[in-house]
Scaffold this motif. Structure first.
Motif, PDB file in Angstrom:
ATOM      1  N   ASN A   5       7.749   4.496   9.541  1.00 25.38           N
ATOM      2  CA  ASN A   5       6.476   5.168   9.786  1.00 25.38           C
ATOM      3  C   ASN A   5       6.244   6.278   8.770  1.00 25.38           C
ATOM      4  O   ASN A   5       5.163   6.384   8.182  1.00 25.38           O
ATOM      5  CB  ASN A   5       6.477   5.736  11.212  1.00 25.38           C
ATOM      6  CG  ASN A   5       5.107   6.190  11.644  1.00 25.38           C
ATOM      7  OD1 ASN A   5       4.101   5.581  11.282  1.00 25.38           O
ATOM      8  ND2 ASN A   5       5.045   7.272  12.395  1.00 25.38           N
ATOM      9  N   ASP A   6       7.259   7.104   8.540  1.00 29.29           N
ATOM     10  CA  ASP A   6       7.119   8.211   7.582  1.00 29.29           C
ATOM     11  C   ASP A   6       6.807   7.680   6.188  1.00 29.29           C
ATOM     12  O   ASP A   6       5.942   8.209   5.478  1.00 29.29           O
ATOM     13  CB  ASP A   6       8.419   9.037   7.526  1.00 29.29           C
ATOM     14  CG  ASP A   6       8.621   9.852   8.801  1.00 29.29           C
ATOM     15  OD1 ASP A   6       7.708   9.866   9.647  1.00 29.29           O
ATOM     16  OD2 ASP A   6       9.702  10.450   8.954  1.00 29.29           O
ATOM     17  N   LEU A   7       7.487   6.600   5.838  1.00 29.60           N
ATOM     18  CA  LEU A   7       7.302   6.040   4.502  1.00 29.60           C
ATOM     19  C   LEU A   7       5.878   5.521   4.287  1.00 29.60           C
ATOM     20  O   LEU A   7       5.213   5.864   3.311  1.00 29.60           O
ATOM     21  CB  LEU A   7       8.269   4.870   4.369  1.00 29.60           C
ATOM     22  CG  LEU A   7       9.188   4.868   3.172  1.00 29.60           C
ATOM     23  CD1 LEU A   7      10.342   3.926   3.427  1.00 29.60           C
ATOM     24  CD2 LEU A   7       8.418   4.466   1.945  1.00 29.60           C
ATOM     25  N   LEU A   8       5.431   4.724   5.247  1.00 36.17           N
ATOM     26  CA  LEU A   8       4.092   4.142   5.118  1.00 36.17           C
ATOM     27  C   LEU A   8       3.025   5.241   5.117  1.00 36.17           C
ATOM     28  O   LEU A   8       2.071   5.197   4.335  1.00 36.17           O
ATOM     29  CB  LEU A   8       3.831   3.197   6.290  1.00 36.17           C
ATOM     30  CG  LEU A   8       3.932   1.715   6.007  1.00 36.17           C
ATOM     31  CD1 LEU A   8       3.738   0.920   7.280  1.00 36.17           C
ATOM     32  CD2 LEU A   8       2.876   1.280   4.987  1.00 36.17           C
ATOM     33  N   THR A   9       3.206   6.218   5.995  1.00 39.93           N
ATOM     34  CA  THR A   9       2.200   7.269   6.099  1.00 39.93           C
ATOM     35  C   THR A   9       2.140   8.066   4.794  1.00 39.93           C
ATOM     36  O   THR A   9       1.053   8.419   4.318  1.00 39.93           O
ATOM     37  CB  THR A   9       2.519   8.196   7.296  1.00 39.93           C
ATOM     38  OG1 THR A   9       2.633   7.385   8.457  1.00 39.93           O
ATOM     39  CG2 THR A   9       1.435   9.232   7.506  1.00 39.93           C
ATOM     40  N   GLU A  10       3.284   8.328   4.186  1.00 45.40           N
ATOM     41  CA  GLU A  10       3.324   9.072   2.928  1.00 45.40           C
ATOM     42  C   GLU A  10       2.635   8.282   1.821  1.00 45.40           C
ATOM     43  O   GLU A  10       1.859   8.827   1.040  1.00 45.40           O
ATOM     44  CB  GLU A  10       4.790   9.355   2.570  1.00 45.40           C
ATOM     45  CG  GLU A  10       5.052  10.718   2.005  1.00 45.40           C
ATOM     46  CD  GLU A  10       4.046  11.780   2.411  1.00 45.40           C
ATOM     47  OE1 GLU A  10       3.971  12.134   3.609  1.00 45.40           O
ATOM     48  OE2 GLU A  10       3.320  12.282   1.514  1.00 45.40           O
ATOM     49  N   VAL A  11       2.903   6.972   1.790  1.00 49.37           N
ATOM     50  CA  VAL A  11       2.281   6.138   0.756  1.00 49.37           C
ATOM     51  C   VAL A  11       0.758   6.102   0.956  1.00 49.37           C
ATOM     52  O   VAL A  11      -0.014   6.186  -0.005  1.00 49.37           O
ATOM     53  CB  VAL A  11       2.904   4.721   0.776  1.00 49.37           C
ATOM     54  CG1 VAL A  11       2.115   3.744  -0.078  1.00 49.37           C
ATOM     55  CG2 VAL A  11       4.351   4.777   0.293  1.00 49.37           C
ATOM     56  N   MET A  12       0.322   6.022   2.199  1.00 51.00           N
ATOM     57  CA  MET A  12      -1.116   6.009   2.472  1.00 51.00           C
ATOM     58  C   MET A  12      -1.762   7.359   2.140  1.00 51.00           C
ATOM     59  O   MET A  12      -2.872   7.429   1.640  1.00 51.00           O
ATOM     60  CB  MET A  12      -1.374   5.660   3.947  1.00 51.00           C
ATOM     61  CG  MET A  12      -0.985   4.230   4.307  1.00 51.00           C
ATOM     62  SD  MET A  12      -1.912   2.951   3.418  1.00 51.00           S
ATOM     63  CE  MET A  12      -0.846   2.562   2.047  1.00 51.00           C
TER      64      MET A  12
END
Ligand code: AHM
Ligand code: MG
Length: 332
Positions: free
Chosen positions: A70-77
Motif C-alpha cells: 500500500n505504501d509503495l503504490l501510494t507513493e508512486v501515485m
C-alpha cells in the motif's frame, strides 16, 4: 528460417492504443508491482511475513506486506503528475494529492489481494481501477462513478510467473514479467464461452440463497449443461479470476449470513475485474437474495468507497444460466 520478433512492452502497447498519459499511469503501477513482486519473492527471508499487528478500515488484520504494498503504490501515485488521488482498500479515506488540480485520473486499488494466503506461498494479486476526473469534479466523486466509466483496469497475478492483465476499453491483454519488464503474452484475451469449473467458497453453502445452491448442484451433476463441472477455489480472488478468464467457468461470492451484501469490494475488486472480464467477452452481475433483480456490476452507482457487493463473474453461458430472478433483465 528462424524469425526474431521484438517483444511488445506494456508501455508500448498502452501508448500505441490509448495514448501517452494513460500509458504512463499504467507503467508507473507496473513498476510499483515489480517492487512488490521482489518483496514477495524474498519475504520469507526478510522478516516481512506475518501480521503487522494492526487492522485496516474493513476490520481485517493487516499483513506486513499489505502495508508495504500500500505504501509503495501510494507513493508512486503521489509522484505521478496525472493522478489526482489514491483510494485504497487499506485506507479509510481517499488520499487527495495537493497541487494536482488538473490531474486526469484517480487510482483505486487493493494493493495486495488475498494476503491471508501469503504465509502459505499461494498466489496473491494487486488490483487497480482507474477512473477519469472530469473538470470541476472532486477526486472522491470521480472514484464514485459507475464502473462503466472506468478509463482502465488491471491486475497483477504474483504466481509462478508474474502476469499483468489490463484493459483500457479495447480488449483485455496479458503481459508476463521478464527481467523487470512486462512483455506481451496474449493480445485480445477471450474467455471461453463455457468452461469446466465453478469457483465458490462452499464452506458458506448453507447460507447461500436456495436457488444458488440448486444452481451449483446442477453444475456439479451435469443437469444444467449435460457436463459435470469441477470445483476450483484458491481463496485469492486474482488467482481464481485469472483461471476463470483463461479456462472459463464461473466465480461466485453470493450473500451469506455473515456477509449479506457479499464480501468483495465494489471499487477495488468487482469493478476492475468486471471491466476486464467483459472486455474479454464475459459477464459480471450481482447475486442478490431471491426476489431481488440482479444488476450488471458496471452499472452500479457506488454510494461509499468501501462498499461491498455480491458477485457472479465468468463466461456468458454460466452467467446467462444463473437462476432467472438473478438475471431476468440481463438476458434476452
Ligand atoms: P482481502 O482483500 O482482504 O485479501 O480479501 C479478499 C479475498 C479475496 O481474495 C478472495 O476471493 C476472498 O477474500 C476469499 O474469501 P473467503 O475466505 O471468505 O472465501
Ligand atoms: Mg486486500
Amino acid at each position: 528460417m528462424l524469425r526474431f520478433t521484438m517483444p511488445v512492452t506494456l508501455q508500448h502497447h498502452v501508448q500505441q492504443h490509448h495514448g501517452a498519459e494513460l500509458a504512463s499511469v499504467i507503467q508507473a503501477i507496473a513498476e510499483a508491482s515489480v517492487l512488490i513482486e521482489r518483496s514477495l519473492r524474498t519475504a520469507a527471508l526478510s522478516d516481512i511475513l506475518g501480521a503487522q499487528g494492526s487492522t485496516n478500515v474493513q476490520g481485517e488484520q493487516q499483513q506486513k506486506l499489505d502495508v508495504l504494498a500500500n505504501d509503495l503504490l501510494t507513493e508512486v501515485m503521489r509522484q505521478h503528475p496525472a493522478v489526482a488521488a489514491a483510494i485504497s482498500e487499506e485506507d479509510e479515506d481517499a488520499i487527495v494529492f495537493t497541487g494536482k488540480r488538473d490531474a486526469a485520473f484517480v487510482a483505486i486499488y487493493d494493493p495486495l489481494d488475498g494476503s491471508s494466503n501469503i504465509d502459505v506461498n499461494v498466489n496473491v494479486g494487486t488490483i487497480v481501477s482507474i477512473q477519469r476526473v472530469a473538470s470541476g469534479i472532486e477526486p472522491t466523486a470521480a472514484a464514485l462513478q459507475a464502473g462503466s466509466a472506468q478509463a482502465g483496469a488491471l491486475y497483477v497475478n504474483y504466481g509462478p510467473a508474474t502476469m499483468l492483465v489490463y484493459t483500457a476499453g479495447r480488449g483485455t491483454h496479458s503481459f508476463t514479467l521478464s527481467n523487470g519488464e512486462y512483455l506481451l503474452s496474449t493480445e485480445g484475451l477471450t474467455i471461453p464461452p463455457q468452461g469446466p469449473y465453478y469457483s465458490v467458497n462452499e464452506g458458506n453453502a448453507d447460507d447461500f440463497p436456495a436457488d444458488i445452491r440448486d444452481y451449483l448442484q446442477s453444475l456439479r451433476s451435469g443437469g444444467l449443461f449435460g457436463t459435470r463441472y469441477g470445483a476450483r477455489y484458491i481463496g485469492s480472488f486474482i488467482a481464481d479470476l485469472h483461471r476463470t478468464l483463461l479456462k472459463g467457468g464461473v466465480f461466485l461470492y453470493p450473500p451469506t449470513v455473515k456477509a449479506p451484501n457479499g464480501k468483495l469490494r465494489l471499487l477495488y475488486e468487482a469493478n476492475p475485474l468486471a471491466m476486464l472480464v467483459e472486455q474479454a467477452g464475459g459477464m459480471a452481475v450481482t447475486v442478490p437474495m431471491a426476489g431481488m433483480p440482479a444488476e450488471r456490476i458496471l452499472d452500479l452507482l457506488p454510494q461509499a468507497l468501501h462498499q461491498r457487493t455480491t458477485l457472479a463473474i465468468g463466461g456468458p453461458v454460466e452467467i446467462g444460466a444463473l437462476p432467472a430472478r438473478a438475471t431476468r433483465h440481463l438476458v434476452a
